[in-house]
Design a protein around this motif. Structure first.
Motif, PDB file in Angstrom:
ATOM      1  N   SER A  29      95.081 -23.703 -32.144  1.00  0.00           N
ATOM      2  CA  SER A  29      95.857 -24.148 -32.179  1.00  0.00           C
ATOM      3  C   SER A  29      96.741 -23.125 -30.683  1.00  0.00           C
ATOM      4  CB  SER A  29      97.023 -23.899 -33.222  1.00  0.00           C
ATOM      5  OG  SER A  29      97.417 -22.329 -33.090  1.00  0.00           O
ATOM      6  N   PHE A  30      96.110 -21.836 -30.567  1.00  0.00           N
ATOM      7  CA  PHE A  30      96.694 -21.121 -30.147  1.00  0.00           C
ATOM      8  C   PHE A  30      96.151 -21.325 -28.235  1.00  0.00           C
ATOM      9  CE2 PHE A  30      96.883 -17.360 -32.753  1.00  0.00           C
ATOM     10  CZ  PHE A  30      98.431 -17.828 -33.233  1.00  0.00           C
ATOM     11  N   VAL A  31      95.221 -21.953 -28.436  1.00  0.00           N
ATOM     12  CA  VAL A  31      94.256 -22.242 -27.116  1.00  0.00           C
ATOM     13  C   VAL A  31      94.967 -23.585 -26.495  1.00  0.00           C
ATOM     14  CG1 VAL A  31      91.543 -22.515 -25.791  1.00  0.00           C
ATOM     15  CG2 VAL A  31      91.939 -21.059 -27.867  1.00  0.00           C
ATOM     16  N   THR A  32      95.737 -23.940 -25.382  1.00  0.00           N
ATOM     17  CA  THR A  32      95.206 -24.842 -24.508  1.00  0.00           C
ATOM     18  C   THR A  32      94.389 -25.075 -23.836  1.00  0.00           C
ATOM     19  OG1 THR A  32      97.207 -24.373 -23.055  1.00  0.00           O
ATOM     20  CG2 THR A  32      97.931 -24.457 -25.306  1.00  0.00           C
ATOM     21  N   PRO A  33      95.014 -26.448 -23.061  1.00  0.00           N
ATOM     22  CA  PRO A  33      93.789 -27.204 -21.958  1.00  0.00           C
ATOM     23  C   PRO A  33      94.199 -25.918 -20.650  1.00  0.00           C
ATOM     24  CG  PRO A  33      94.829 -29.141 -22.872  1.00  0.00           C
ATOM     25  CD  PRO A  33      95.227 -27.765 -23.698  1.00  0.00           C
ATOM     26  N   ALA A  34      95.636 -25.489 -20.389  1.00  0.00           N
ATOM     27  CA  ALA A  34      95.937 -25.485 -19.126  1.00  0.00           C
ATOM     28  C   ALA A  34      94.894 -23.270 -19.345  1.00  0.00           C
ATOM     29  CB  ALA A  34      96.847 -24.842 -18.962  1.00  0.00           C
ATOM     30  N   GLN A  35      94.886 -23.360 -19.986  1.00  0.00           N
ATOM     31  CA  GLN A  35      93.836 -22.326 -20.408  1.00  0.00           C
ATOM     32  C   GLN A  35      92.521 -22.012 -20.149  1.00  0.00           C
ATOM     33  OE1 GLN A  35      95.190 -21.493 -24.159  1.00  0.00           O
ATOM     34  NE2 GLN A  35      97.331 -20.377 -23.611  1.00  0.00           N
ATOM     35  N   SER A  36      91.878 -21.795 -18.851  1.00  0.00           N
ATOM     36  CA  SER A  36      90.040 -21.631 -18.399  1.00  0.00           C
ATOM     37  C   SER A  36      89.493 -20.256 -18.457  1.00  0.00           C
ATOM     38  CB  SER A  36      90.983 -22.269 -16.603  1.00  0.00           C
ATOM     39  OG  SER A  36      90.931 -20.910 -16.133  1.00  0.00           O
ATOM     40  N   ALA A  37      90.084 -18.790 -18.948  1.00  0.00           N
ATOM     41  CA  ALA A  37      89.974 -17.628 -18.867  1.00  0.00           C
ATOM     42  C   ALA A  37      90.616 -16.845 -20.847  1.00  0.00           C
ATOM     43  CB  ALA A  37      90.151 -17.366 -17.938  1.00  0.00           C
ATOM     44  N   VAL A  38      90.164 -17.361 -22.051  1.00  0.00           N
ATOM     45  CA  VAL A  38      90.376 -17.107 -22.890  1.00  0.00           C
ATOM     46  C   VAL A  38      89.380 -16.137 -22.883  1.00  0.00           C
ATOM     47  CG1 VAL A  38      90.918 -17.599 -24.702  1.00  0.00           C
ATOM     48  CG2 VAL A  38      91.145 -19.474 -24.007  1.00  0.00           C
ATOM     49  N   ALA A  39      89.901 -15.060 -23.832  1.00  0.00           N
ATOM     50  CA  ALA A  39      89.497 -13.159 -24.035  1.00  0.00           C
ATOM     51  C   ALA A  39      89.711 -13.651 -25.187  1.00  0.00           C
ATOM     52  CB  ALA A  39      90.005 -12.389 -23.477  1.00  0.00           C
ATOM     53  N   LEU A  40      88.433 -13.590 -26.660  1.00  0.00           N
ATOM     54  CA  LEU A  40      88.479 -13.510 -27.590  1.00  0.00           C
ATOM     55  C   LEU A  40      88.362 -11.802 -27.795  1.00  0.00           C
ATOM     56  CD1 LEU A  40      85.819 -16.188 -29.119  1.00  0.00           C
ATOM     57  CD2 LEU A  40      88.664 -16.269 -28.511  1.00  0.00           C
ATOM     58  N   VAL A  41      89.077 -11.299 -29.399  1.00  0.00           N
ATOM     59  CA  VAL A  41      89.253 -10.139 -29.470  1.00  0.00           C
ATOM     60  C   VAL A  41      88.590  -9.793 -30.982  1.00  0.00           C
ATOM     61  CG1 VAL A  41      90.483  -7.726 -29.992  1.00  0.00           C
ATOM     62  CG2 VAL A  41      90.863  -9.178 -27.963  1.00  0.00           C
ATOM     63  N   GLY A  42      86.819  -9.802 -30.632  1.00  0.00           N
ATOM     64  CA  GLY A  42      85.851  -9.313 -32.468  1.00  0.00           C
ATOM     65  C   GLY A  42      85.252 -10.457 -32.720  1.00  0.00           C
ATOM     66  N   PHE A  43      83.738 -10.237 -32.404  1.00  0.00           N
ATOM     67  CA  PHE A  43      82.601 -11.059 -32.312  1.00  0.00           C
ATOM     68  C   PHE A  43      82.496 -11.405 -33.796  1.00  0.00           C
ATOM     69  CE2 PHE A  43      77.854 -12.243 -32.650  1.00  0.00           C
ATOM     70  CZ  PHE A  43      78.487 -13.473 -31.996  1.00  0.00           C
ATOM     71  N   ASN A  44      82.727 -12.226 -34.065  1.00  0.00           N
ATOM     72  CA  ASN A  44      82.199 -13.002 -36.244  1.00  0.00           C
ATOM     73  C   ASN A  44      82.918 -14.281 -36.377  1.00  0.00           C
ATOM     74  OD1 ASN A  44      85.390 -13.966 -36.306  1.00  0.00           O
ATOM     75  ND2 ASN A  44      86.224 -11.766 -37.123  1.00  0.00           N
ATOM     76  N   ASP A  45      82.596 -14.621 -36.825  1.00  0.00           N
ATOM     77  CA  ASP A  45      82.555 -15.977 -37.341  1.00  0.00           C
ATOM     78  C   ASP A  45      83.662 -16.766 -36.541  1.00  0.00           C
ATOM     79  OD1 ASP A  45      80.506 -15.678 -38.572  1.00  0.00           O
ATOM     80  OD2 ASP A  45      80.776 -16.433 -40.070  1.00  0.00           O
ATOM     81  N   TYR A  46      84.305 -15.933 -37.106  1.00  0.00           N
ATOM     82  CA  TYR A  46      85.384 -17.243 -36.119  1.00  0.00           C
ATOM     83  C   TYR A  46      85.618 -17.130 -34.422  1.00  0.00           C
ATOM     84  CZ  TYR A  46      88.892 -16.261 -40.520  1.00  0.00           C
ATOM     85  OH  TYR A  46      89.755 -16.238 -41.490  1.00  0.00           O
ATOM     86  N   ALA A  47      85.151 -16.227 -33.629  1.00  0.00           N
ATOM     87  CA  ALA A  47      85.255 -17.043 -33.023  1.00  0.00           C
ATOM     88  C   ALA A  47      83.831 -17.180 -32.397  1.00  0.00           C
ATOM     89  CB  ALA A  47      84.631 -15.009 -32.075  1.00  0.00           C
ATOM     90  N   LYS A  48      82.705 -17.495 -33.606  1.00  0.00           N
ATOM     91  CA  LYS A  48      82.125 -18.394 -32.964  1.00  0.00           C
ATOM     92  C   LYS A  48      82.381 -20.117 -32.771  1.00  0.00           C
ATOM     93  CE  LYS A  48      78.171 -14.909 -34.733  1.00  0.00           C
ATOM     94  NZ  LYS A  48      77.560 -14.923 -35.948  1.00  0.00           N
ATOM     95  N   HIS A  49      82.882 -19.766 -34.451  1.00  0.00           N
ATOM     96  CA  HIS A  49      83.435 -21.483 -34.236  1.00  0.00           C
ATOM     97  C   HIS A  49      84.328 -21.592 -33.029  1.00  0.00           C
ATOM     98  CE1 HIS A  49      82.657 -22.361 -38.344  1.00  0.00           C
ATOM     99  NE2 HIS A  49      83.495 -21.735 -38.601  1.00  0.00           N
ATOM    100  N   LEU A  50      85.210 -21.184 -32.694  1.00  0.00           N
ATOM    101  CA  LEU A  50      86.238 -20.498 -31.025  1.00  0.00           C
ATOM    102  C   LEU A  50      85.147 -21.797 -30.131  1.00  0.00           C
ATOM    103  CD1 LEU A  50      88.833 -18.341 -31.817  1.00  0.00           C
ATOM    104  CD2 LEU A  50      89.430 -21.467 -32.315  1.00  0.00           C
ATOM    105  N   ILE A  51      84.239 -20.539 -29.984  1.00  0.00           N
ATOM    106  CA  ILE A  51      83.454 -21.162 -29.044  1.00  0.00           C
ATOM    107  C   ILE A  51      82.538 -22.368 -28.876  1.00  0.00           C
ATOM    108  CG2 ILE A  51      81.090 -20.856 -27.890  1.00  0.00           C
ATOM    109  CD1 ILE A  51      81.419 -17.308 -29.043  1.00  0.00           C
ATOM    110  N   ASN A  52      82.500 -22.872 -29.998  1.00  0.00           N
ATOM    111  CA  ASN A  52      81.600 -23.499 -30.474  1.00  0.00           C
ATOM    112  C   ASN A  52      82.393 -24.771 -29.852  1.00  0.00           C
ATOM    113  OD1 ASN A  52      79.447 -23.380 -31.525  1.00  0.00           O
ATOM    114  ND2 ASN A  52      80.397 -23.504 -33.676  1.00  0.00           N
ATOM    115  N   LEU A  53      83.596 -25.187 -30.135  1.00  0.00           N
ATOM    116  CA  LEU A  53      85.042 -25.914 -29.790  1.00  0.00           C
ATOM    117  C   LEU A  53      85.637 -25.696 -28.327  1.00  0.00           C
ATOM    118  CD1 LEU A  53      87.112 -25.587 -33.280  1.00  0.00           C
ATOM    119  CD2 LEU A  53      86.213 -27.581 -32.253  1.00  0.00           C
TER     120      LEU A  53
END
Length: 327
Positions: A29-53
């Motif tokens: 829910s934090f990621v909106t279409p207006a954000q073109s450069a999002v940095a994730l903090v922590g490489f784990n399965d949550y990060a992988k799901h967000l990259i997929n989406l």
């Protein structure tokens, strides 16, 4: 094959590897279409799901763990340091909440929004947990063998151990030695010694109890001095005072102390030998203060009448602390 919607993807997400759908929904829910450069903090399965989406919006994953340095997932790199434009930070790793936020807020990205979930698998995303978030405690408690762990030799909870060490660290810069009055199996004292060792301190650590002077049929008569001395061999400034504390403590009269862990009931002869040596700003943690059998009212009277000092009670705990504020 028709692509899944975000809701379909989230509903089908497997709750394995520490992933909870509720937490993932918050992160999404934090990621909106207006954000073109999002940095994730922590490489784990949550990060992988967000990259997929959000394959076109996730720019990078920030993770200091050398295990993940230089790898990438679906073309998104894992890095230890950031560069370039970032619109948003999304915290995907619970253990990095405190350290990463501190680094971000102190650096060039301090004005960039940081978003974190309300909880991560039941652990609060809004409250600092020292033992989870601070490297000092993660290192201190990491890999403890249940058989030899200091925690196994202590009657104190992990939370109380952290409080004990926070107090020690707040006084370690002051002159004077450290003492524990009432050691039993040496669990909490081991953590005191480890903290002093981590700080490269040269302070004396005095440990007082009956140890093997307790009669064999006493229920607390299981303190093996050979075992304790071996357990404390890593800190060479440890000194055991064996026997009735009311007598052995007299050897410390005239010494200066920056921190004392007092783990027993009210005993004026002991206090009379220790308290006069408490340096300005020094602290005594009264671990059994809240037990009525320890006579808390006598502690109150002693410090008020003799030193004009007020005991600070720790809410929801049997502990209290005395700070030498009589400069």
């Amino acid at each position: 094959m028709q692509a899944m919607t975000s809701d379909q993807y989230l509903n089908a997400t497997l709750e394995v590897g520490g992933v909870k759908r509720e937490t993932l929904r918050h992160l999404v829910s934090f990621v909106t279409p207006a954000q073109s450069a999002v940095a994730l903090v922590g490489f784990n399965d949550y990060a992988k799901h967000l990259i997929n989406l959000f394959p076109d919006q996730i720019a990078v994953v920030l993770d200091p763990d050398p295990l993940y340095q230089g790898i990438s997932f679906r073309g998104i790199e894992v890095v230890a340091e950031l560069e370039g434009h970032i619109d948003l930070f999304v915290m995907t790793e619970y253990d990095y909440l405190y350290s990463a936020v501190s680094i971000i807020e102190a650096g060039p990205y301090r004005s960039v929004p940081i978003r974190m979930a309300p909880n991560y698998a039941g652990r609060s995303g809004r409250v600092i947990s020292p033992e989870d978030h601070l490297p000092f405690y993660r290192d201190l408690f990491a890999g403890e063998d249940t058989r030899t762990s200091a925690a196994e030799s202590s009657m104190m909870s992990r939370t109380n151990i952290v409080f004990l060490l926070e107090l020690l660290q707040s006084t370690i810069h002051l002159e004077g030695a450290v003492a524990e009055i009432g050691v039993w199996q040496g669990g909490s004292a081991q953590y005191l010694a480890k903290t002093l060792a981590k700080a490269n301190s040269d302070k004396s650590l005095y440990l007082l109890d009956f140890f093997e002077d307790h009669e064999a049929k006493h229920p607390k008569g299981i303190m093996c001095i050979d075992e304790l001395e071996r357990n404390f061999s890593f800190y060479h400034k440890t000194e055991f005072l064996v026997g009735d504390i009311r007598e052995t403590v007299k050897a410390l009269s005239g010494n200066k102390f920056c921190f004392v862990h007092y783990d027993m009931g009210y005993q004026r002869p002991i206090l009379d030998s220790i308290v006069p040596g408490l340096v300005p700003g020094g602290i005594i943690l009264l671990d059994n203060y809240g037990h009525l059998a320890s006579k808390p009212a006598l502690f109150d009277q002693y410090f008020e009448q003799n030193y004009g000092l007020h005991i600070c009670r720790v809410p929801y705990s049997q502990q209290a602390l005395l700070i030498n504020s009589a400069y």
